[in-house]
Design a protein around this motif. Sequence first.
Motif, PDB file in Angstrom:
ATOM      1  N   ARG A 107       0.942  -1.138  -0.091  1.00 20.36           N
ATOM      2  CA  ARG A 107      -0.177  -0.061  -0.011  1.00 20.36           C
ATOM      3  C   ARG A 107       0.990   1.182  -0.118  1.00 20.36           C
ATOM      4  O   ARG A 107       2.151   1.301   0.345  1.00 20.36           O
ATOM      5  CB  ARG A 107      -0.745   0.246   1.298  1.00 20.36           C
ATOM      6  CG  ARG A 107      -1.728  -0.959   1.621  1.00 20.36           C
ATOM      7  CD  ARG A 107      -2.570  -1.004   3.006  1.00 20.36           C
ATOM      8  NE  ARG A 107      -3.136  -2.063   3.309  1.00 20.36           N
ATOM      9  CZ  ARG A 107      -2.825  -2.922   4.413  1.00 20.36           C
ATOM     10  NH1 ARG A 107      -1.716  -2.480   5.123  1.00 20.36           N
ATOM     11  NH2 ARG A 107      -3.370  -3.813   4.762  1.00 20.36           N
ATOM     12  N   LEU A 108       0.383   2.452  -0.302  1.00 24.88           N
ATOM     13  CA  LEU A 108       1.157   3.611  -0.218  1.00 24.88           C
ATOM     14  C   LEU A 108       0.284   4.489   0.672  1.00 24.88           C
ATOM     15  O   LEU A 108      -0.986   4.880   0.304  1.00 24.88           O
ATOM     16  CB  LEU A 108       1.525   4.182  -1.724  1.00 24.88           C
ATOM     17  CG  LEU A 108       2.244   5.390  -1.726  1.00 24.88           C
ATOM     18  CD1 LEU A 108       3.614   5.332  -0.951  1.00 24.88           C
ATOM     19  CD2 LEU A 108       2.696   5.749  -3.443  1.00 24.88           C
ATOM     20  N   SER A 109       0.812   5.132   1.725  1.00 28.66           N
ATOM     21  CA  SER A 109      -0.034   5.557   2.737  1.00 28.66           C
ATOM     22  C   SER A 109      -0.634   6.764   2.373  1.00 28.66           C
ATOM     23  O   SER A 109      -1.738   7.273   2.967  1.00 28.66           O
ATOM     24  CB  SER A 109       0.948   5.911   3.984  1.00 28.66           C
ATOM     25  OG  SER A 109       1.997   7.071   3.390  1.00 28.66           O
ATOM     26  N   ASP A 110      -0.279   7.569   1.282  1.00 24.60           N
ATOM     27  CA  ASP A 110      -0.898   8.994   0.783  1.00 24.60           C
ATOM     28  C   ASP A 110      -1.621   8.575  -0.458  1.00 24.60           C
ATOM     29  O   ASP A 110      -2.035   9.663  -1.017  1.00 24.60           O
ATOM     30  CB  ASP A 110      -0.105  10.072   0.705  1.00 24.60           C
ATOM     31  CG  ASP A 110       1.071   9.867  -0.104  1.00 24.60           C
ATOM     32  OD1 ASP A 110       1.267   8.895  -0.681  1.00 24.60           O
ATOM     33  OD2 ASP A 110       1.888  10.997  -0.353  1.00 24.60           O
ATOM     34  N   LEU A 111      -1.905   7.342  -1.072  1.00 20.86           N
ATOM     35  CA  LEU A 111      -2.715   7.269  -2.252  1.00 20.86           C
ATOM     36  C   LEU A 111      -3.743   6.028  -1.691  1.00 20.86           C
ATOM     37  O   LEU A 111      -3.335   5.106  -0.873  1.00 20.86           O
ATOM     38  CB  LEU A 111      -1.611   6.605  -3.274  1.00 20.86           C
ATOM     39  CG  LEU A 111      -1.051   7.537  -3.900  1.00 20.86           C
ATOM     40  CD1 LEU A 111      -0.173   6.773  -5.161  1.00 20.86           C
ATOM     41  CD2 LEU A 111      -1.624   8.737  -4.687  1.00 20.86           C
TER      42      LEU A 111
END
Length: 197
Positions: A157-161
């Motif tokens: 996962r990518l924390s700001d997307l």
Amino acid sequence: MTTDHKDPLMNRRRFLVASTQLALGLCLTNPGELFAKYTSTVPVLKDDKKRAPKPIILVNTHTQEEFQLRYFGKSCPPTIKRDLYSFLRDYRTGDVHPIDFRLMDILYAIQRKTGSKGVYEVISGYRSPKTNAMLRSKSGGVARNSLHLKGQAIDVRLSDLSTRQLRDVAKSLKAGGVGYYAQADFVHIDTGKVRVW
């Protein structure tokens, strides 16, 4: 990407890469800082040559370990590779395996293309045969010959997307396989054939 020696942009790029490598060789004062290669495996963004690379920050969701990887030049010291292999180990068995660095190229390209300043949350990196067999017994979504077994896949996962946005950007790169797992809220990225599921 072409390698036409008459192309002034390519000559400038080679000069910048060589200058950066020389500067690192002369000025590196912190041996613990992490550096890795950046190759032409994935599309190079137009502003890559204008901005200094930012680190990729990875956090293992199971062990809470953090790993920072900064791109400079085309080579990666063996010690950094070993550290990355250890970070992306099969946390269930402790088995360590070489990781295909093209995965880092893809993560870096995603970060640059989106302008993300977030952290990659790693759900799975390398997966041992024992772990893969166990996961297959619990879910039909785990491939018998998963690229996780070869160190060629990562689930993140990518924390700001959102994971949907992450999937869409990864797909747009056409750099390998992209699997979207909406219910589990992660995206599978691999360096195999370009395909989507």
